[in-house]
Design an enzyme around this catalytic site. Structure first.
Site, short mmCIF file in Angstrom:
data_model
loop_
_atom_site.label_atom_id
_atom_site.label_comp_id
_atom_site.label_asym_id
_atom_site.label_seq_id
_atom_site.Cartn_x
_atom_site.Cartn_y
_atom_site.Cartn_z
CB SER A 15 -0.93 0.01 1.21
OG SER A 15 -0.19 -0.09 2.42
CD GLU A 17 0.46 7.80 5.21
OE1 GLU A 17 0.11 6.76 5.83
OE2 GLU A 17 1.08 8.75 5.74
CG ASP A 109 0.32 14.88 14.31
OD1 ASP A 109 0.60 14.10 15.25
OD2 ASP A 109 0.67 14.70 13.13
CG PHE A 218 9.44 13.42 7.94
CD1 PHE A 218 8.68 14.54 8.20
CD2 PHE A 218 9.57 13.01 6.62
CE1 PHE A 218 8.06 15.26 7.19
CE2 PHE A 218 8.95 13.71 5.59
CZ PHE A 218 8.21 14.84 5.88
CG HIS A 268 1.39 1.93 4.78
ND1 HIS A 268 0.31 2.03 3.92
CD2 HIS A 268 1.53 3.16 5.35
CE1 HIS A 268 -0.18 3.24 3.98
NE2 HIS A 268 0.55 3.95 4.82
#
Length: 300
Positions: A15, A17, A109, A218, A268
């Site tokens: 998958s 994102e 967040d 990140f 993912h």
């Protein structure tokens, strides 16, 4: 199709994102990315939800477009931030009306400029409460997030894992992890999760490094650590984006090989709305044709 149905095939699930574009130029780039990655036939893609619910409309529009117009199964992220319970229920009804079957339930967040999460006065405080609400509709397949190296706000690994169990016990069909760069963190996380009764599949989240300073930001935000050998390689070539990307792809590809070989239910990919790195890695994985171990990392 619900992701729970895809999992029943026993095949590795891949998958991607995406996040909603901020402007017209970013939107055009994302269209190119989606069309490029569509050729790889991902099992599904997910669309993020901005801090504080800032991309609510864009997320709903994009996830519906990907599923209904592009023809790829899509999963919408949904957070508690900035929404009352009534608003969340309205969003769920809209997702159902647009034919969306899959959701990733998140606390979310804080809005930009705020350091701490403050729940809406009439909203959900935690992701497990949102998960319970989604489950009560008996309409969606939903997953939740896991943190191999601990959520930055959790007081301990043990408490963080108990928080995850509450989300899974609410009815989640799978867990998708935050990004990590050392597989030992994932394997240890899965082992600890199984030990306290978490049985659903746990998808490892992989982000190929394409920009060293960006990945440092990140990693700091989500509590992920970079291995020293990777840091040395990246620092030595940080001014050469092509070299950084090559190193990032090689590292992520080796991660994915080991994860799948040892039984992870799929991968993912955090794409950052770009296709090159993810495309190279997935094509490499599909060319390996090596047997996959269906051991304890899957649903047991």
């Amino acid at each position: 199709m619900k992701i729970s149905q895809l999992l029943r095939t026993g095949k590795p699930i891949f998958s991607f994102e995406f996040f909603p574009p901020k402007d017209d130029a970013a939107a055009l780039q994302l269209v190119d990315t989606i069309n490029d990655l569509k050729l790889l036939k991902p099992d599904f893609v997910s669309v993020t939800y901005g801090a504080g619910g800032s991309t609510r409309t864009k997320t709903l529009d994009l996830v519906a477009r990907i599923k209904n117009d592009v023809g790829i199964e899509a999963m919408a992220h949904l957070t508690c931030v900035g929404h009352s319970k009534t608003e969340v229920r309205a969003i769920l009804k809209e997702l159902a009306a647009r034919g969306i079957d899959n959701i990733l339930a998140l606390r979310g967040d804080p809005p930009r400029g705020e350091k701490a999460f403050t729940p809406h006065p009439d909203g959900f405080h935690y992701a497990n409460e949102l998960a319970q609400e989604i489950a009560s509709m008996n309409r969606f397949c939903f997953g939740v997030a896991g943190y191999p190296e601990k959520h930055p706000e959790a007081p301990s690994l043990e408490q963080d894992l108990q928080n995850l169990k509450r989300k899974v016990d609410a009815g989640a069909s799978f867990v998708t992890t935050q990004l990590f760069f050392q597989n030992a963190h994932y394997f240890d996380f899965v082992s600890r999760a199984r030990a306290i009764g978490i049985r659903v599949p746990i998808f490892p989240g992989i982000m190929p490094v394409t920009n060293y300073s960006q990945v440092q930001r990140f990693s700091a935000l989500c509590g992920a650590t970079l291995p020293q050998n990777l840091i040395k390689e990246l620092e030595a070539t940080s001014s050469d984006l092509k070299a950084v990307t090559r190193i990032g792809i090689q590292h992520a590809a080796l991660q994915c090989e080991e994860l799948l070989h040892k039984g992870a239910p799929g991968i993912h990919f955090y794409t950052l709305n770009k296709s090159h790195a993810t495309r190279e890695i997935l094509q490499h994985l599909r060319n390996l044709r090596q047997p996959m171990n269906s051991g304890l990392l899957r649903d047991v």
